[in-house]
Scaffold this active site. Sequence first.
Site, PDB file in Angstrom:
ATOM      1  N   GLU A  25       0.946  -1.379   0.013  1.00 19.33           N
ATOM      2  CA  GLU A  25      -0.214  -0.011  -0.176  1.00 19.33           C
ATOM      3  C   GLU A  25       0.667   1.272  -0.038  1.00 19.33           C
ATOM      4  OE1 GLU A  25      -1.546   1.535   3.457  1.00 19.33           O
ATOM      5  OE2 GLU A  25      -1.217  -0.123   4.712  1.00 19.33           O
ATOM      6  N   LYS A 160      -3.064  -1.829  15.794  1.00 20.74           N
ATOM      7  CA  LYS A 160      -2.626  -1.034  16.851  1.00 20.74           C
ATOM      8  C   LYS A 160      -3.769  -0.891  17.948  1.00 20.74           C
ATOM      9  CE  LYS A 160       0.877   1.847  14.736  1.00 20.74           C
ATOM     10  NZ  LYS A 160       0.773   2.027  13.291  1.00 20.74           N
TER      11      LYS A 160
HETATM   12  N1  PSU Z   1      -2.718   1.354  10.618  1.00 18.87           N
HETATM   13  C1  PSU Z   1      -1.354   1.547  10.722  1.00 18.87           C
HETATM   14  N2  PSU Z   1      -0.717   1.926   9.906  1.00 18.87           N
HETATM   15  C2  PSU Z   1      -1.356   2.470   8.660  1.00 18.87           C
HETATM   16  C3  PSU Z   1      -2.639   2.666   8.779  1.00 18.87           C
HETATM   17  C4  PSU Z   1      -3.286   1.995   9.741  1.00 18.87           C
HETATM   18  O1  PSU Z   1      -0.815   1.056  11.918  1.00 18.87           O
HETATM   19  O2  PSU Z   1      -0.524   3.173   7.961  1.00 18.87           O
HETATM   20  C5  PSU Z   1      -3.231   3.202   7.432  1.00 18.87           C
HETATM   21  C6  PSU Z   1      -3.499   1.933   6.493  1.00 18.87           C
HETATM   22  O3  PSU Z   1      -3.654   2.553   5.097  1.00 18.87           O
HETATM   23  C7  PSU Z   1      -4.948   1.666   6.580  1.00 18.87           C
HETATM   24  C8  PSU Z   1      -5.483   3.126   7.095  1.00 18.87           C
HETATM   25  O4  PSU Z   1      -5.728   1.151   5.489  1.00 18.87           O
HETATM   26  O5  PSU Z   1      -4.726   3.695   7.804  1.00 18.87           O
HETATM   27  C9  PSU Z   1      -6.979   2.900   7.721  1.00 18.87           C
HETATM   28  O6  PSU Z   1      -7.547   4.384   7.824  1.00 18.87           O
HETATM   29  P1  PSU Z   1      -8.895   4.567   8.512  1.00 18.87           P
HETATM   30  O7  PSU Z   1      -8.746   4.321  10.034  1.00 18.87           O
HETATM   31  O8  PSU Z   1      -9.254   5.857   8.374  1.00 18.87           O
HETATM   32  O9  PSU Z   1      -9.871   3.628   7.763  1.00 18.87           O
END
Ligand code: PSU
Length: 303
Positions: A25, A160
């Site tokens: 990603e 996390k």
């Molecule tokens: N959690 C992490 N590192 C990240 C992300 C999440 O530990 O880089 C990023 C990923 O791209 C994940 C996105 O798909 O954040 C999720 O965002 P949201 O919670 O807004 O859906």
Amino acid sequence: MNKYLDISPEVKQALAEGKPVVALESTIISHGMPYPKNVETAMLVEKTIRDNGAVPATIAIIGGRLKAGLSAEEIEYLGKSGRKVAKASRRDMAAIVARGADGATTVTTTMIIAHMAGISVFATGGIGGVHRGAETTMDISADLEELGSTPVMVVCAGAKSILDLGLTLEYLETKGVPVIGYGTDELPAFYTRRSGFGVDYRVDSPEELAAMFKAQQGLGMKGGMLVTNPIPEQYAMDKEVIDAAIDQAIAESREKGIHGKETTPFLLARVVELTGGDSLESNIQLVLNNATVAAKTAAELCK
Ligand code: PSU
Ligand code: MN
């Protein structure tokens, strides 16, 4: 092939020859780590995938084109632009494409584009999930919906504890997503190897992972599979240190009224600041560890 999709020559050739390919990603590059560590890490992850016998396909949207396989220049561009690049989730795709804009793909959009390109294994750090307090904010990552509907295996280090891990597992169960522990019975919590929550199945080899994924596809099931791979022991963080940083970051985000797509990037950046870069090193190491498992599994799937 989808008319909005560009597959790099190297990735296209690997797919045509039935060779293993692993998707990566780009939100982790632009929003997940600071420059220049983000670019160094992205290049190192690609190298790790090659060293383990697969071809990396870093995914992003550039100039309105969906890209599977980026050049070093494109990775540098995304890393340097950082949070100026739009974080692109499912709901953002059409707008970004129609406007010819750039987008950093999250787990959700990377799965969508990987599937369009014919790539079935994807390595990352952590996934989005059900946020703490979601019973009032309704903040649930689109990543969970995508795992429920797009047939891609996502190899991560768990989630996390900025999230509510118990609710995240409940949601994945509702969506029918198998949560696999790689060499563990317990869901890893990204910076730490343990969370106190069990996984659905423990698997101990890339062969076994490939067999499960093949069965899921063979059964004609529509969803993905979540593989959670614990951070290597020597890079795991002290639970008290990381929990304190996360609690403080969440308290600050609430005080500042941070919400919507800004929540996750804010919490990720603040945790790195509060832990003085130790967490960044752990983050890099766990991504490399996931890249290795993903590459080996992709190779098994090609046999
Ligand atoms: N959690 C992490 N590192 C990240 C992300 C999440 O530990 O880089 C990023 C990923 O791209 C994940 C996105 O798909 O954040 C999720 O965002 P949201 O919670 O807004 O859906
Ligand atoms: Mn959200």
